[in-house]
Design an enzyme around this catalytic site. Structure first.
Site, PDB file in Angstrom:
ATOM      1  N   ASP A   1       0.624  -1.282  -0.009  1.00 56.61           N
ATOM      2  CA  ASP A   1      -0.071   0.074  -0.154  1.00 56.61           C
ATOM      3  C   ASP A   1       1.052   1.222   0.174  1.00 56.61           C
ATOM      4  OD1 ASP A   1      -2.872   0.135   0.033  1.00 56.61           O
ATOM      5  OD2 ASP A   1      -2.826   1.004   2.187  1.00 56.61           O
TER       6      ASP A   1
ATOM      7  N   TYR B   1       2.301   4.858   1.100  1.00 54.62           N
ATOM      8  CA  TYR B   1       2.255   5.440   2.517  1.00 54.62           C
ATOM      9  C   TYR B   1       0.894   6.605   2.651  1.00 54.62           C
ATOM     10  CZ  TYR B   1       7.013   3.883   3.249  1.00 54.62           C
ATOM     11  OH  TYR B   1       8.254   3.219   3.266  1.00 54.62           O
TER      12      TYR B   1
ATOM     13  N   PHE C   1       8.050   1.663  -0.643  1.00 55.19           N
ATOM     14  CA  PHE C   1       8.910   1.924   0.407  1.00 55.19           C
ATOM     15  C   PHE C   1       9.705   3.273   0.553  1.00 55.19           C
ATOM     16  CE2 PHE C   1       8.664  -2.761   0.506  1.00 55.19           C
ATOM     17  CZ  PHE C   1       8.183  -3.165   1.667  1.00 55.19           C
TER      18      PHE C   1
ATOM     19  N   HIS D   1       8.642  -9.189   6.568  1.00 55.53           N
ATOM     20  CA  HIS D   1       8.405  -7.783   6.257  1.00 55.53           C
ATOM     21  C   HIS D   1       9.314  -7.075   7.079  1.00 55.53           C
ATOM     22  CE1 HIS D   1       6.509  -3.603   5.473  1.00 55.53           C
ATOM     23  NE2 HIS D   1       6.130  -4.060   4.453  1.00 55.53           N
TER      24      HIS D   1
END
Length: 223
Positions: A66, A68, A79, A188
């Site tokens: 997803d 931010y 990221f 993760h």
């Protein structure tokens, strides 16, 4: 038929997706969301991952979930954050592993665009999000679109390195032909899980070793 502002090689590869009913429904959903809420990333940055790394230039695929969802962070690359934005916690852990793995000097900015220029495709499974509401645009069509992108890479390219971090990303292995591509998977980099295998995974040096074995240029991870 909808053809978004997306890099030409990707436009050809994903042409059929743009003509599907789900894509028209997705566009309508986004128009309604933007009328009521703030949506990230800004419109011109939604397809940034595609625009920064053309289809035939992809060497490494990093899959996020997803964008931010706080102001100024998201710019269409998983990221990564825009210049001047504090590093989110997962990115802090990515930089820590890079430091331990390849001697990476941790930078002031968390903008990963330099990687995309070298063939690292920084793909989020969902390309938009409502401000302050993680996961708010999941299950509205984006996953079908990005799954198609992963499938096309798997089918039409060879010798790609897929980095699958966390259970969500690991599910994408079903789309990848492992007889012609490489998969590096671990937990993760989130603070909730990084200590259970992300730290010490050495995915960055392992990626370069695989690229080297295939006669491809390595990624300079330093930003």
């Amino acid at each position: 038929m909808i053809t978004p502002n997306i890099e030409e090689s990707w436009k050809k590869v994903l042409w059929e997706e743009f003509q599907q009913p789900y894509f028209a429904e997705l566009k309508q959903f986004l128009l309604e969301e933007k009328r009521k809420y703030t949506v990230y990333p800004p419109g011109p940055m939604i397809f940034n991952a595609f625009n920064k790394t053309p289809f035939d230039k992809v060497k490494v695929v990093l899959i996020g979930q997803d964008p931010y969802h706080e102001p100024g962070q998201a710019h269409g690359l998983c990221f990564s954050v825009q210049d001047g934005v504090p590093h989110p916690k997962s990115l802090i852990n990515i930089f820590k592993e890079l430091h331990d793995d390849v001697g990476f000097e941790i930078p002031v900015n968390g903008n990963l665009e330099k990687w995309t220029e070298q063939g690292v495709f920084l793909l989020n499974a969902t390309l938009t999000v409502r401000a302050h509401e993680a996961g708010s645009h999941q299950n509205h069509g984006w996953e079908r679109f990005t799954d198609a992108a992963i499938s096309k890479l798997s089918m039409q390219r060879e010798g790609l390195v897929f980095l699958l971090w966390g259970n969500y990303a690991k599910q994408k292995e079903a789309l990848i032909d492992t007889s012609k591509h490489y998969i590096l998977s671990t937990v993760h980099p989130s603070p909730l899980s990084a200590h259970r295998g992300f730290f010490g995974c050495k995915h960055f040096s392992k990626t370069n070793e695989l690229l080297r074995q295939m006669g491809k240029s390595e990624i300079n991870w330093q930003l």
